[in-house]
Motif scaffolding. Structure first.
Motif, mmCIF file in Angstrom:
data_model
loop_
_atom_site.group_PDB
_atom_site.id
_atom_site.type_symbol
_atom_site.label_atom_id
_atom_site.label_comp_id
_atom_site.label_asym_id
_atom_site.label_seq_id
_atom_site.Cartn_x
_atom_site.Cartn_y
_atom_site.Cartn_z
ATOM 1 N N ALA A 197 -20.006 24.517 50.993
ATOM 2 C CA ALA A 197 -20.548 23.792 49.841
ATOM 3 C C ALA A 197 -19.425 23.193 48.997
ATOM 4 C CB ALA A 197 -21.410 24.721 48.996
ATOM 5 N N PHE A 198 -18.318 23.934 48.848
ATOM 6 C CA PHE A 198 -17.163 23.412 48.102
ATOM 7 C C PHE A 198 -16.613 22.156 48.767
ATOM 8 C CE2 PHE A 198 -12.440 23.369 48.263
ATOM 9 C CZ PHE A 198 -12.234 22.819 47.004
ATOM 10 N N ALA A 199 -16.411 22.211 50.086
ATOM 11 C CA ALA A 199 -15.905 21.034 50.797
ATOM 12 C C ALA A 199 -16.893 19.879 50.708
ATOM 13 C CB ALA A 199 -15.628 21.388 52.258
ATOM 14 N N GLY A 200 -18.183 20.200 50.825
ATOM 15 C CA GLY A 200 -19.196 19.155 50.713
ATOM 16 C C GLY A 200 -19.184 18.476 49.360
ATOM 17 N N ALA A 201 -18.967 19.265 48.303
ATOM 18 C CA ALA A 201 -18.955 18.708 46.951
ATOM 19 C C ALA A 201 -17.627 18.027 46.629
ATOM 20 C CB ALA A 201 -19.235 19.813 45.930
ATOM 21 N N ALA A 202 -16.508 18.740 46.843
ATOM 22 C CA ALA A 202 -15.191 18.211 46.463
ATOM 23 C C ALA A 202 -14.705 17.131 47.426
ATOM 24 C CB ALA A 202 -14.177 19.356 46.403
ATOM 25 N N GLY A 203 -14.805 17.395 48.736
ATOM 26 C CA GLY A 203 -14.347 16.402 49.703
ATOM 27 C C GLY A 203 -15.112 15.101 49.581
ATOM 28 N N PHE A 204 -16.426 15.217 49.502
ATOM 29 C CA PHE A 204 -17.273 14.033 49.356
ATOM 30 C C PHE A 204 -17.043 13.364 48.003
ATOM 31 C CE2 PHE A 204 -21.252 12.093 47.904
ATOM 32 C CZ PHE A 204 -21.505 11.203 48.930
ATOM 33 N N GLY A 205 -16.993 14.163 46.943
ATOM 34 C CA GLY A 205 -16.834 13.612 45.601
ATOM 35 C C GLY A 205 -15.524 12.886 45.398
ATOM 36 N N LEU A 206 -14.432 13.450 45.929
ATOM 37 C CA LEU A 206 -13.124 12.824 45.767
ATOM 38 C C LEU A 206 -13.069 11.457 46.445
ATOM 39 C CD1 LEU A 206 -10.736 15.890 46.282
ATOM 40 C CD2 LEU A 206 -11.170 14.656 44.144
ATOM 41 N N LEU A 207 -13.718 11.321 47.596
ATOM 42 C CA LEU A 207 -13.704 10.041 48.303
ATOM 43 C C LEU A 207 -14.722 9.048 47.759
ATOM 44 C CD1 LEU A 207 -13.240 10.888 52.107
ATOM 45 C CD2 LEU A 207 -11.629 9.787 50.555
ATOM 46 N N THR A 208 -15.849 9.550 47.256
ATOM 47 C CA THR A 208 -16.939 8.660 46.853
ATOM 48 C C THR A 208 -16.880 8.272 45.381
ATOM 49 O OG1 THR A 208 -18.328 9.753 48.504
ATOM 50 C CG2 THR A 208 -19.450 8.374 46.890
ATOM 51 N N TYR A 209 -16.567 9.229 44.508
ATOM 52 C CA TYR A 209 -16.655 8.976 43.074
ATOM 53 C C TYR A 209 -15.301 8.856 42.367
ATOM 54 C CZ TYR A 209 -21.336 10.646 44.154
ATOM 55 O OH TYR A 209 -22.569 10.819 44.719
ATOM 56 N N VAL A 210 -14.268 9.484 42.915
ATOM 57 C CA VAL A 210 -12.966 9.512 42.243
ATOM 58 C C VAL A 210 -11.993 8.488 42.828
ATOM 59 C CG1 VAL A 210 -11.023 10.977 41.554
ATOM 60 C CG2 VAL A 210 -13.327 11.969 41.735
ATOM 61 N N LEU A 211 -12.032 8.287 44.129
ATOM 62 C CA LEU A 211 -11.105 7.369 44.791
ATOM 63 C C LEU A 211 -11.197 5.958 44.214
ATOM 64 C CD1 LEU A 211 -9.062 7.078 47.167
ATOM 65 C CD2 LEU A 211 -10.997 6.325 48.566
ATOM 66 N N GLY A 240 -13.647 23.882 54.298
ATOM 67 C CA GLY A 240 -15.030 23.785 54.763
ATOM 68 C C GLY A 240 -15.166 24.106 56.238
ATOM 69 N N LEU A 241 -14.214 23.637 57.035
ATOM 70 C CA LEU A 241 -14.237 23.920 58.470
ATOM 71 C C LEU A 241 -14.099 25.415 58.731
ATOM 72 C CD1 LEU A 241 -14.255 23.005 61.406
ATOM 73 C CD2 LEU A 241 -11.796 22.525 61.213
ATOM 74 N N ALA A 242 -13.266 26.088 57.933
ATOM 75 C CA ALA A 242 -13.112 27.550 58.075
ATOM 76 C C ALA A 242 -14.446 28.249 57.851
ATOM 77 C CB ALA A 242 -12.067 28.066 57.090
ATOM 78 N N GLY A 243 -15.198 27.815 56.833
ATOM 79 C CA GLY A 243 -16.506 28.396 56.565
ATOM 80 C C GLY A 243 -17.491 28.145 57.696
ATOM 81 N N ALA A 244 -17.446 26.933 58.275
ATOM 82 C CA ALA A 244 -18.343 26.599 59.387
ATOM 83 C C ALA A 244 -18.032 27.455 60.613
ATOM 84 C CB ALA A 244 -18.213 25.119 59.730
ATOM 85 N N ILE A 245 -16.740 27.708 60.852
ATOM 86 C CA ILE A 245 -16.337 28.548 61.994
ATOM 87 C C ILE A 245 -16.803 29.993 61.792
ATOM 88 C CG2 ILE A 245 -14.350 29.558 63.188
ATOM 89 C CD1 ILE A 245 -12.880 26.869 62.669
ATOM 90 N N VAL A 246 -16.646 30.506 60.568
ATOM 91 C CA VAL A 246 -17.098 31.872 60.262
ATOM 92 C C VAL A 246 -18.596 32.008 60.496
ATOM 93 C CG1 VAL A 246 -17.498 33.493 58.350
ATOM 94 C CG2 VAL A 246 -15.233 32.491 58.674
ATOM 95 N N TRP A 247 -19.371 31.024 60.052
ATOM 96 C CA TRP A 247 -20.824 31.103 60.243
ATOM 97 C C TRP A 247 -21.194 30.970 61.718
ATOM 98 C CZ3 TRP A 247 -24.219 33.161 57.228
ATOM 99 C CH2 TRP A 247 -25.575 33.028 57.525
ATOM 100 N N PHE A 248 -20.451 30.130 62.447
ATOM 101 C CA PHE A 248 -20.718 29.952 63.882
ATOM 102 C C PHE A 248 -20.512 31.265 64.629
ATOM 103 C CE2 PHE A 248 -19.528 28.802 68.233
ATOM 104 C CZ PHE A 248 -20.561 27.933 68.566
ATOM 105 N N ILE A 249 -19.505 32.036 64.220
ATOM 106 C CA ILE A 249 -19.184 33.293 64.913
ATOM 107 C C ILE A 249 -20.048 34.458 64.421
ATOM 108 C CG2 ILE A 249 -17.364 35.008 65.336
ATOM 109 C CD1 ILE A 249 -15.324 32.711 65.077
#
Length: 434
Positions: free
Chosen positions: A253-267, A406-415
């Motif tokens: 959720a952090f990556a979804g909010a910050a990663g997306f926000g930095l590119l969409t609203y701040v950049l 975010g990828l680390a979180g996705a890997i943890v949930w996958f496993i």
């Protein structure tokens, strides 16, 4: 006999489900319409860099305050009552925005609307899982979330179409469009029941029975309950620790909010100010297009989609970082990269937004969903200030680190996580059937 039993277990998409879907979809639309507004508002008044950063951080700040308030409120007083409160605040904020001629007034009325938006989206994430038919639960949630992109698209179109008029005209157009959608939203909400699962978790069985008879009919609701009981018998929930749930949902959720926000609203405001509205428009269009993968969400693995979305976004951000010197001089290439990146991001975002509302028990679903969103979006605010003085290359590297989390979180949930897709019923997804 088998044929008779299959008829008993059949559930149908009802008129109530249609109204609920459009109510939740429009709620998602308005949430992002308001969240994206701060980026447009940076052009309404002249401001120094630190006030621009404050305005950009205003959206996530008041959103998480609304989330923190509405999560426990919806668990205590109900999903429907929380919706009425958020809609009233929406109306107050939108009317006030029309008359916001100064920076201070913009902050005040945006805060009211953002507070409501935080409560809206959190409650939708909870109520949709609880109200939608079992076999359509995932698909409905994905497609409702896709209307977040429609909200950004609508704002960008209204902003661009009124960009060559006065600021007051643009502000009025943005508020007027919002109020029209809010009127439709209010009408649909008056036709919806309270969440039956919430009523029963509170021991309000008589009220639950009234709502069932009024909005679904006893035969239809009994069929849905039989499907739940049958699925619990066949598919017991895997035991997933609270730590794994919190780690996976907060990091993604952090990556979804910050990663997306930095590119969409701040950049845009920070590096390409003249292209801010276009960046929002292209991003939302790309995410809306990929959002139709949600039509298959009931068939596909949530674990696989989460991993694909975050791995793809990480790789595309790495490519963007390595080629900054090329696309920064040719914005056409930037938009091509942005579209591909957001195709993967859209898959990851829809999946994590669905996941974080379905893994918690009904009695605390609103509260725990709020905790995940409060922490993840709160950290996004920190990234706005951490990146305000970075070069463009440093900015992209920072974004890459965010997506790595975010990828680390996705890997943890996958496993270690449990499967919540593939038509998994809510009771199994949340672990309540153990």
């Amino acid at each position: 006999m088998k044929e008779e039993n299959s008829k008993k277990l059949e559930e149908h998409w009802t008129h109530t489900d249609t109204l609920a879907f459009w109510s939740f979809a429009l709620g998602m639309l308005l949430e992002n319409y308001i969240f994206s507004l701060a980026a447009i508002a940076t052009g309404w008044v002249t401001m120094p860099k630190f006030l621009q950063s404050l305005l950009l951080s205003w959206s996530p700040l008041w959103l998480i305050i609304g989330i923190a308030f509405a999560g426990p409120l919806s668990d205590h007083f109900g999903r429907k009552n929380t919706f009425y409160l958020t809609m009233i605040l929406y109306a107050i904020g939108a009317i006030g925005l029309i008359f916001s001629y100064s920076y201070a007034l913009i902050l005040i009325f945006l805060a009211i609307m953002l507070f409501a938006a935080g409560g809206e989206m959190n409650t939708i994430m909870v109520a949709s899982h609880e109200m939608m038919p079992n076999k359509h639960r995932s698909k409905a949630m994905f497609m409702e979330l896709n209307f977040i992109n429609v909200g950004g698209l609508l704002l960008a179109i209204v902003a661009l179409s009124s960009a060559y008029n006065s600021v007051a005209f643009q502000r009025g157009m943005i508020a007027a469009a919002f109020l029209v959608v809010l009127g439709i939203l209010f009408f649909t909400r008056t036709k919806l029941p309270e969440s039956i699962r919430w009523l029963e978790s509170k021991g309000k069985h008589d009220k639950a029975k009234e709502e069932i008879e009024k909005y679904y009919g006893e035969e239809e609701y009994n069929a849905r309950q039989q499907i739940i009981k049958s699925s619990i018998t066949d598919n017991h929930a895997n035991s997933v620790s609270a730590f794994v749930k919190l780690f996976a949902t907060i990091t993604t959720a952090f990556a979804g909010a910050a990663g997306f926000g930095l590119l969409t609203y701040v950049l845009g405001p920070s590096y390409f100010k003249a292209s801010t509205a276009w960046i929002i428009l292209v991003t939302m269009a790309a995410e809306f297009g990929i959002g139709f993968v949600g039509l298959g969400a009931d068939r596909w693995s949530r674990k696989n989609l989460l991993l694909i979305g975050y791995a793809g976004t990480f790789v595309m951000t790495l490519i963007a970082y390595l080629t900054v010197g090329i696309w920064s001089k040719e914005l056409f290439l930037f938009f091509v990269l942005l579209i591909i990146l957001n195709a993967f991001n859209g898959i990851g975002y829809l999946t994590e937004d669905t996941l974080k509302g379905e893994v918690w028990p009904t009695k605390v679903r609103g509260t725990y969903t709020a905790i995940v969103r409060f922490v993840s979006i709160g950290l996004y605010i920190v990234t706005i200030y951490l990146t305000q003085d970075l070069s463009l290359s440093q900015y992209m590297l920072f974004n890459l680190l965010v997506w790595g989390i975010g990828l680390a979180g996705a890997i943890v949930w996958f496993i270690w996580g449990n499967e919540t897709g593939k038509k998994t019923i809510l009771e199994v997804a949340s672990g309540e059937s153990k």
